[in-house]
Design a protein around this motif. Structure first.
Motif, PDB file in Angstrom:
ATOM      1  N   ALA A 162      26.852  -1.833  -4.176  1.00 56.13           N
ATOM      2  CA  ALA A 162      27.082  -1.994  -2.742  1.00 56.13           C
ATOM      3  C   ALA A 162      26.799  -0.693  -2.002  1.00 56.13           C
ATOM      4  CB  ALA A 162      28.522  -2.438  -2.486  1.00 56.13           C
ATOM      5  N   LEU A 163      26.931   0.437  -2.709  1.00 54.41           N
ATOM      6  CA  LEU A 163      26.715   1.744  -2.096  1.00 54.41           C
ATOM      7  C   LEU A 163      25.247   2.136  -2.086  1.00 54.41           C
ATOM      8  CD1 LEU A 163      29.662   3.692  -3.762  1.00 54.41           C
ATOM      9  CD2 LEU A 163      29.656   2.381  -1.632  1.00 54.41           C
ATOM     10  N   GLY A 164      24.493   1.620  -3.034  1.00 53.23           N
ATOM     11  CA  GLY A 164      23.078   1.939  -3.162  1.00 53.23           C
ATOM     12  C   GLY A 164      22.519   1.234  -4.370  1.00 53.23           C
ATOM     13  N   THR A 165      21.415   0.570  -4.214  1.00 55.24           N
ATOM     14  CA  THR A 165      20.882  -0.279  -5.279  1.00 55.24           C
ATOM     15  C   THR A 165      20.547   0.472  -6.561  1.00 55.24           C
ATOM     16  OG1 THR A 165      20.010  -1.780  -3.607  1.00 55.24           O
ATOM     17  CG2 THR A 165      19.128  -2.008  -5.834  1.00 55.24           C
ATOM     18  N   PRO A 166      19.998   1.692  -6.506  1.00 56.22           N
ATOM     19  CA  PRO A 166      19.681   2.343  -7.789  1.00 56.22           C
ATOM     20  C   PRO A 166      20.887   2.473  -8.718  1.00 56.22           C
ATOM     21  CG  PRO A 166      18.595   3.490  -6.006  1.00 56.22           C
ATOM     22  CD  PRO A 166      19.521   2.486  -5.375  1.00 56.22           C
ATOM     23  N   ALA A 167      22.028   2.966  -8.211  1.00 57.87           N
ATOM     24  CA  ALA A 167      23.253   3.148  -9.008  1.00 57.87           C
ATOM     25  C   ALA A 167      22.903   3.627 -10.414  1.00 57.87           C
ATOM     26  CB  ALA A 167      24.038   1.838  -9.074  1.00 57.87           C
ATOM     27  N   ALA A 168      22.217   4.744 -10.493  1.00 61.04           N
ATOM     28  CA  ALA A 168      21.637   5.207 -11.752  1.00 61.04           C
ATOM     29  C   ALA A 168      22.686   5.768 -12.707  1.00 61.04           C
ATOM     30  CB  ALA A 168      20.572   6.266 -11.465  1.00 61.04           C
ATOM     31  N   PHE A 169      22.803   5.150 -13.882  1.00 66.06           N
ATOM     32  CA  PHE A 169      23.719   5.649 -14.909  1.00 66.06           C
ATOM     33  C   PHE A 169      22.948   6.589 -15.822  1.00 66.06           C
ATOM     34  CE2 PHE A 169      25.894   5.376 -19.055  1.00 66.06           C
ATOM     35  CZ  PHE A 169      27.154   5.793 -18.659  1.00 66.06           C
ATOM     36  N   LEU A 170      23.439   7.835 -15.964  1.00 63.49           N
ATOM     37  CA  LEU A 170      22.699   8.873 -16.669  1.00 63.49           C
ATOM     38  C   LEU A 170      23.151   9.089 -18.109  1.00 63.49           C
ATOM     39  CD1 LEU A 170      22.627  11.506 -13.787  1.00 63.49           C
ATOM     40  CD2 LEU A 170      20.860   9.843 -14.383  1.00 63.49           C
ATOM     41  N   GLY A 171      24.347   8.643 -18.440  1.00 60.63           N
ATOM     42  CA  GLY A 171      24.841   8.853 -19.797  1.00 60.63           C
ATOM     43  C   GLY A 171      26.330   9.135 -19.792  1.00 60.63           C
ATOM     44  N   GLU A 172      26.892   9.326 -20.996  1.00 61.14           N
ATOM     45  CA  GLU A 172      28.337   9.457 -21.120  1.00 61.14           C
ATOM     46  C   GLU A 172      28.853  10.896 -20.986  1.00 61.14           C
ATOM     47  OE1 GLU A 172      29.249   7.054 -24.704  1.00 61.14           O
ATOM     48  OE2 GLU A 172      29.994   5.620 -23.219  1.00 61.14           O
ATOM     49  N   ASP A 173      27.964  11.857 -20.913  1.00 62.79           N
ATOM     50  CA  ASP A 173      28.361  13.230 -20.594  1.00 62.79           C
ATOM     51  C   ASP A 173      28.716  13.267 -19.106  1.00 62.79           C
ATOM     52  OD1 ASP A 173      28.552  15.890 -19.859  1.00 62.79           O
ATOM     53  OD2 ASP A 173      26.657  16.493 -20.781  1.00 62.79           O
ATOM     54  N   HIS A 174      29.996  13.494 -18.797  1.00 66.67           N
ATOM     55  CA  HIS A 174      30.451  13.418 -17.412  1.00 66.67           C
ATOM     56  C   HIS A 174      29.790  14.455 -16.505  1.00 66.67           C
ATOM     57  CE1 HIS A 174      33.701  11.166 -19.430  1.00 66.67           C
ATOM     58  NE2 HIS A 174      33.856  10.568 -18.271  1.00 66.67           N
ATOM     59  N   GLY A 175      29.208  15.490 -17.062  1.00 64.34           N
ATOM     60  CA  GLY A 175      28.580  16.520 -16.244  1.00 64.34           C
ATOM     61  C   GLY A 175      27.165  16.203 -15.813  1.00 64.34           C
ATOM     62  N   LEU A 176      26.601  15.091 -16.302  1.00 64.51           N
ATOM     63  CA  LEU A 176      25.188  14.822 -16.039  1.00 64.51           C
ATOM     64  C   LEU A 176      24.889  14.546 -14.571  1.00 64.51           C
ATOM     65  CD1 LEU A 176      24.114  12.681 -19.136  1.00 64.51           C
ATOM     66  CD2 LEU A 176      23.280  14.956 -18.483  1.00 64.51           C
ATOM     67  N   ALA A 177      25.760  13.802 -13.880  1.00 61.66           N
ATOM     68  CA  ALA A 177      25.489  13.503 -12.471  1.00 61.66           C
ATOM     69  C   ALA A 177      25.429  14.792 -11.660  1.00 61.66           C
ATOM     70  CB  ALA A 177      26.549  12.563 -11.917  1.00 61.66           C
ATOM     71  N   ALA A 178      26.383  15.690 -11.905  1.00 61.04           N
ATOM     72  CA  ALA A 178      26.382  16.970 -11.193  1.00 61.04           C
ATOM     73  C   ALA A 178      25.192  17.826 -11.606  1.00 61.04           C
ATOM     74  CB  ALA A 178      27.685  17.716 -11.454  1.00 61.04           C
ATOM     75  N   ALA A 179      24.780  17.739 -12.871  1.00 62.22           N
ATOM     76  CA  ALA A 179      23.623  18.519 -13.328  1.00 62.22           C
ATOM     77  C   ALA A 179      22.354  18.068 -12.599  1.00 62.22           C
ATOM     78  CB  ALA A 179      23.455  18.364 -14.837  1.00 62.22           C
ATOM     79  N   TYR A 180      22.164  16.754 -12.482  1.00 68.06           N
ATOM     80  CA  TYR A 180      21.013  16.237 -11.735  1.00 68.06           C
ATOM     81  C   TYR A 180      21.109  16.667 -10.275  1.00 68.06           C
ATOM     82  CZ  TYR A 180      18.948  13.115 -15.275  1.00 68.06           C
ATOM     83  OH  TYR A 180      18.306  12.596 -16.374  1.00 68.06           O
ATOM     84  N   ASP A 181      22.305  16.581  -9.723  1.00 70.67           N
ATOM     85  CA  ASP A 181      22.539  16.969  -8.339  1.00 70.67           C
ATOM     86  C   ASP A 181      22.155  18.432  -8.118  1.00 70.67           C
ATOM     87  OD1 ASP A 181      23.485  17.006  -5.708  1.00 70.67           O
ATOM     88  OD2 ASP A 181      25.548  17.370  -6.311  1.00 70.67           O
ATOM     89  N   MET A 182      22.660  19.332  -8.981  1.00 70.64           N
ATOM     90  CA  MET A 182      22.375  20.751  -8.825  1.00 70.64           C
ATOM     91  C   MET A 182      20.873  21.029  -8.959  1.00 70.64           C
ATOM     92  SD  MET A 182      25.297  22.311  -8.241  1.00 70.64           S
ATOM     93  CE  MET A 182      25.563  20.823  -7.222  1.00 70.64           C
TER      94      MET A 182
END
Length: 300
Positions: A162-182
């Motif tokens: 509902a927030l955005g269609t991609p809703a990309a799941f990167l993996g189970e390492d919780h730091g991955l979303a922030a790593a991609y962001d940075m």
């Protein structure tokens, strides 16, 4: 003129969601959940920011704990992780057994620390990174990264879309979303610095920024294939410089620096780029591609 009601009708079978934090981004997230028909509970430390959402059908919680207990899916979006933890620490018991999605921006290290806290309190945790501005939230271009508990993501994937269609799941390492962001913001801010410096150099030579801007699309247009080939070079460590080698491109940097210095422009960003390319050449990468400069940056 007939006024059209903006009230959002919720679907009784839809997943209830709680949103904590109603800054501009939090309000956009909450609005997107309402648009998708999810029963919504909201809470914000400062009063008054939920008025429009309540008018559209959201429930205003009297406390953060009430908000958490209202839904199995809790989304938090505040200024940073310090602010998030101040809110969440007293709610550990209430959050137990629920899915917490933290869309607050911070570093990979902080994301992993938050995940450890959540695990210690039996909270299923997803860390996320929003890669688009407020007006894009809820639309097909709204890229949001998620990382962490795969089962929690899969259980709520359709809700998060509902927030955005991609809703990309990167993996189970919780730091991955922030790593991609940075990494993506590293590219963005470096590019913005280069863009403004280009306009400054043009202005120093009597060229208006608006006159130069249309021609910059030539460079912008070749960036996607350059990104793909550079990524392939870095992952394989091959650095094929047959098309354009580092020594040749560094010579072009010298010309730009000469022009910038002649006009008294601050060339710190360019000088830093030149210093890295010089180090790479000194290490024997003069005939390699620009991607070889990664070997002069340190890190893993």
């Amino acid at each position: 003129m007939t006024m059209v009601s903006m009230t959002t009708h919720t679907n009784s079978s839809a997943t209830p969601v709680t949103v904590i934090g109603l800054g501009a981004m939090g309000q956009a997230l909450a609005g997107a959940f309402l648009d998708a028909g999810h029963p919504l509970t909201v809470w914000n430390r400062s009063a008054g920011r939920d008025d429009a959402l309540v008018a559209r059908g959201a429930h205003r919680a009297g406390s953060a704990e009430e908000a958490v207990r209202a839904a199995g899916l809790v989304v938090v979006c505040v200024v940073d992780y310090d602010a998030a933890q101040k809110i969440l620490d007293p709610l550990a018991e209430a959050l137990a057994g629920r899915v917490l999605v933290n869309l607050t921006s911070d570093t990979p290290e902080r994301a992993r620390d938050a995940a450890a806290w959540a695990a210690s309190h039996s909270v299923d945790y997803l860390d996320g990174a929003i890669m688009v501005p407020v007006p894009v939230i809820g639309g097909p271009e709204a890229l949001i990264f998620y990382a962490g508990a795969r089962a929690a993501y899969e259980r709520h994937e359709s809700v998060l879309k509902a927030l955005g269609t991609p809703a990309a799941f990167l993996g189970e390492d919780h730091g991955l979303a922030a790593a991609y962001d940075m990494a993506m913001l590293d590219f963005f801010y470096g590019a913005m610095g280069g863009l403004v410096h280009a306009f400054a150099l043009a202005r120093a030579e009597g060229v208006e920024a608006a006159a130069l801007a249309p021609y910059l699309n030539t460079i912008a247009g070749i960036l996607p294939p350059i990104a793909a080939s550079t990524a392939a070079d870095i992952d394989s460590r091959t650095y094929d410089g047959a098309g354009a080698n580092l020594a040749m491109m560094t010579a072009s940097l010298d010309h730009i620096l000469h022009t910038a210095h002649r006009h008294g422009l601050d060339a710190a960003q360019l000088e830093a780029v030149k210093a890295v390319s010089d180090r790479a050449i000194a290490r024997g990468h003069g005939r390699d591609s620009w991607a070889s400069t990664v070997e002069a940056l340190g890190g893993a």
